[in-house]
Design a protein around this motif. Sequence first.
Motif, PDB file in Angstrom:
ATOM      1  N   ASN A   1       0.816  -1.216   0.000  1.00 25.39           N
ATOM      2  CA  ASN A   1       0.000   0.000   0.000  1.00 25.39           C
ATOM      3  C   ASN A   1       0.849   1.264   0.000  1.00 25.39           C
ATOM      4  O   ASN A   1       0.556   2.225  -0.718  1.00 25.39           O
ATOM      5  CB  ASN A   1      -0.921   0.010   1.231  1.00 25.39           C
ATOM      6  CG  ASN A   1      -2.049  -0.993   1.128  1.00 25.39           C
ATOM      7  OD1 ASN A   1      -2.498  -1.307   0.032  1.00 25.39           O
ATOM      8  ND2 ASN A   1      -2.501  -1.508   2.253  1.00 25.39           N
TER       9      ASN A   1
ATOM     10  N   TRP B   1      -8.262   5.652  -1.478  1.00 26.63           N
ATOM     11  CA  TRP B   1      -8.346   4.450  -0.652  1.00 26.63           C
ATOM     12  C   TRP B   1      -9.740   3.856  -0.517  1.00 26.63           C
ATOM     13  O   TRP B   1      -9.886   2.747   0.022  1.00 26.63           O
ATOM     14  CB  TRP B   1      -7.770   4.741   0.740  1.00 26.63           C
ATOM     15  CG  TRP B   1      -6.284   4.924   0.724  1.00 26.63           C
ATOM     16  CD1 TRP B   1      -5.583   6.028   1.095  1.00 26.63           C
ATOM     17  CD2 TRP B   1      -5.309   3.967   0.302  1.00 26.63           C
ATOM     18  NE1 TRP B   1      -4.245   5.836   0.926  1.00 26.63           N
ATOM     19  CE2 TRP B   1      -4.034   4.571   0.433  1.00 26.63           C
ATOM     20  CE3 TRP B   1      -5.374   2.666  -0.193  1.00 26.63           C
ATOM     21  CZ2 TRP B   1      -2.854   3.932   0.121  1.00 26.63           C
ATOM     22  CZ3 TRP B   1      -4.187   2.011  -0.524  1.00 26.63           C
ATOM     23  CH2 TRP B   1      -2.947   2.642  -0.362  1.00 26.63           C
TER      24      TRP B   1
ATOM     25  N   TYR C   1     -10.808   0.073   0.643  1.00 27.02           N
ATOM     26  CA  TYR C   1     -11.636  -0.118   1.836  1.00 27.02           C
ATOM     27  C   TYR C   1     -12.865  -0.976   1.526  1.00 27.02           C
ATOM     28  O   TYR C   1     -13.294  -1.799   2.349  1.00 27.02           O
ATOM     29  CB  TYR C   1     -12.065   1.243   2.379  1.00 27.02           C
ATOM     30  CG  TYR C   1     -12.898   1.187   3.636  1.00 27.02           C
ATOM     31  CD1 TYR C   1     -12.378   0.657   4.820  1.00 27.02           C
ATOM     32  CD2 TYR C   1     -14.194   1.682   3.663  1.00 27.02           C
ATOM     33  CE1 TYR C   1     -13.130   0.622   5.983  1.00 27.02           C
ATOM     34  CE2 TYR C   1     -14.959   1.659   4.815  1.00 27.02           C
ATOM     35  CZ  TYR C   1     -14.418   1.120   5.974  1.00 27.02           C
ATOM     36  OH  TYR C   1     -15.171   1.091   7.131  1.00 27.02           O
TER      37      TYR C   1
ATOM     38  N   SER D   1      -2.403   2.120   7.682  1.00 31.79           N
ATOM     39  CA  SER D   1      -3.080   0.875   7.309  1.00 31.79           C
ATOM     40  C   SER D   1      -2.120  -0.305   7.321  1.00 31.79           C
ATOM     41  O   SER D   1      -2.450  -1.384   7.833  1.00 31.79           O
ATOM     42  CB  SER D   1      -3.718   1.023   5.919  1.00 31.79           C
ATOM     43  OG  SER D   1      -4.727   2.008   5.923  1.00 31.79           O
ATOM     44  N   ASP D   2      -0.917  -0.112   6.762  1.00 35.36           N
ATOM     45  CA  ASP D   2       0.074  -1.181   6.751  1.00 35.36           C
ATOM     46  C   ASP D   2       0.495  -1.561   8.164  1.00 35.36           C
ATOM     47  O   ASP D   2       0.768  -2.726   8.464  1.00 35.36           O
ATOM     48  CB  ASP D   2       1.300  -0.754   5.937  1.00 35.36           C
ATOM     49  CG  ASP D   2       1.055  -0.825   4.435  1.00 35.36           C
ATOM     50  OD1 ASP D   2       0.110  -1.518   4.020  1.00 35.36           O
ATOM     51  OD2 ASP D   2       1.808  -0.180   3.675  1.00 35.36           O
TER      52      ASP D   2
ATOM     53  N   ASP E   1      -5.289  -3.122   6.691  1.00 36.17           N
ATOM     54  CA  ASP E   1      -6.716  -2.800   6.673  1.00 36.17           C
ATOM     55  C   ASP E   1      -6.896  -1.291   6.468  1.00 36.17           C
ATOM     56  O   ASP E   1      -6.461  -0.484   7.292  1.00 36.17           O
ATOM     57  CB  ASP E   1      -7.362  -3.226   7.992  1.00 36.17           C
ATOM     58  CG  ASP E   1      -8.879  -3.151   7.951  1.00 36.17           C
ATOM     59  OD1 ASP E   1      -9.420  -2.455   7.068  1.00 36.17           O
ATOM     60  OD2 ASP E   1      -9.528  -3.781   8.806  1.00 36.17           O
ATOM     61  N   ALA E   2      -7.563  -0.900   5.369  1.00 35.78           N
ATOM     62  CA  ALA E   2      -7.739   0.521   5.042  1.00 35.78           C
ATOM     63  C   ALA E   2      -8.620   1.249   6.045  1.00 35.78           C
ATOM     64  O   ALA E   2      -8.637   2.482   6.068  1.00 35.78           O
ATOM     65  CB  ALA E   2      -8.330   0.655   3.633  1.00 35.78           C
TER      66      ALA E   2
ATOM     67  N   TYR F   1      -8.186   1.632   9.171  1.00 38.68           N
ATOM     68  CA  TYR F   1      -7.368   2.428  10.083  1.00 38.68           C
ATOM     69  C   TYR F   1      -6.890   3.721   9.425  1.00 38.68           C
ATOM     70  O   TYR F   1      -6.745   4.747  10.081  1.00 38.68           O
ATOM     71  CB  TYR F   1      -6.184   1.594  10.586  1.00 38.68           C
ATOM     72  CG  TYR F   1      -6.620   0.415  11.410  1.00 38.68           C
ATOM     73  CD1 TYR F   1      -6.957   0.578  12.754  1.00 38.68           C
ATOM     74  CD2 TYR F   1      -6.747  -0.852  10.850  1.00 38.68           C
ATOM     75  CE1 TYR F   1      -7.394  -0.501  13.524  1.00 38.68           C
ATOM     76  CE2 TYR F   1      -7.179  -1.940  11.607  1.00 38.68           C
ATOM     77  CZ  TYR F   1      -7.505  -1.752  12.940  1.00 38.68           C
ATOM     78  OH  TYR F   1      -7.940  -2.811  13.692  1.00 38.68           O
ATOM     79  N   GLY F   2      -6.669   3.661   8.127  1.00 36.74           N
ATOM     80  CA  GLY F   2      -6.325   4.878   7.397  1.00 36.74           C
ATOM     81  C   GLY F   2      -7.476   5.872   7.396  1.00 36.74           C
ATOM     82  O   GLY F   2      -7.269   7.083   7.487  1.00 36.74           O
TER      83      GLY F   2
END
Length: 425
Positions: free
Chosen positions: A48, A239, A243, A377-378, A383-384, A386-387
């Motif tokens: 990502n 993103w 997501y 996210s990484d 998981d997007a 968290y972004g």
Amino acid sequence: MSPQDIQKQRNLQLIRWLTYLMFMMFAMTSDSVGEIIKEVKREFDVNNTQASLMHSLFMVGIAFSGLFLGFLADKFGRKKTIMLGLALFALSCYLFLVGTSFTFILGLITLSGLAVGIFKTAALALIGDISTSTKEHTGTMNGAEAFFGVGAIIGPLIVAWLIREGVHWTWLYVIAGVLCTLLILMAWKADYPDHSKGQKADEPIDVRRSLKLLGNPYAMGFSIAAFLYVAAESAIYVWMPSYLMCDATTLEATFSCYSEGPEQMLAMYAVSAFFSLRAIGRFVGIWMMQHFNWALVMLMFSFAIMVCFIGGLWGGREVALYMFPLSGIFMSVIYPTINSKGISCFPKHEHGTVAGVILFFTAAGAAAGPLVMGIVSDAFGGDAMYGFIVATGFATFLFIGFLYNFLRNPTETRLAEIEKTEYQN
């Protein structure tokens, strides 16, 4: 009407269309990045954070040229600067035909960002030259951004169509290069109005003027607002596709968790839905900004954006499928109004420079926002979601800023002064 007046009206019409089409053309590439990132991750096997460089380096290029080359439009004129930027952009687009490595493509992305920064600052300054009031300036800016929204719809659709037909995504840039070449011919034919009224003969027009504006409260206030807005907006088109993905292993499984029919179709074209709503909203925004208090509109819409982000996080991807694209309606008038009011706080002969400063923070937000989201996210397993927690923070601070702007109205006196001195006649 005399022949001279008729020719002047035709020329202004040509300039207005040139400006609108420039915005549409580069939006086709810049706002397709979310769809392109999905292909880049598969093609080059990058994570990502690495894939987000496709967006971040483009914005770094815009930021650099906005701050350090924004003065070119004030020093050498709008026409020469626009043609220079368009020529560089066309060159970078055509070179995608020979690019085969990820590193080479990142280099072209950066060059195209530099080019956009050059011609966009000149185009933003040009809007002031052809406007007769600060209100008309805001309306024209919303018109330009409406065409940007049209390009943002067309671009992802072209990418989706190319991939479906088995054609490589880089041909999107070739198409943009052809359009850019046509715009160069339009710019060459146009006769631009004089922008130097009020400019002192011994006044230096160089990068020092841009750096000096970093200490100006009007320039910085609107620049910070642009940073926060674009960081939140770019979260959607960069993103959101990631997501909403159910499974990244195969193309068929990408949206398999949604029920057959409308939901799966919306998930597949969520970015296009977002840009469609944003484009519709910008055409409506042209009317709204002519009839309502701009500070109130910005307050209400920024609050709605924050609610969309919170709702999309709280309800998961099933709710975000609707809430994230819906935010496009409310984002529609935010950026063009930030740009217009920020530029309108200064005399016309400084519009290129101040446009460059705001563009620097715009690009910085668009570069830093998705990059930070990718890193976060990484850090949490890719998981997007968290972004998007980070992006929700950007949207919240934007709302707080417009709440202050509505309650204190810090630009009222300044805009009234500029209206008298720059647009009276």
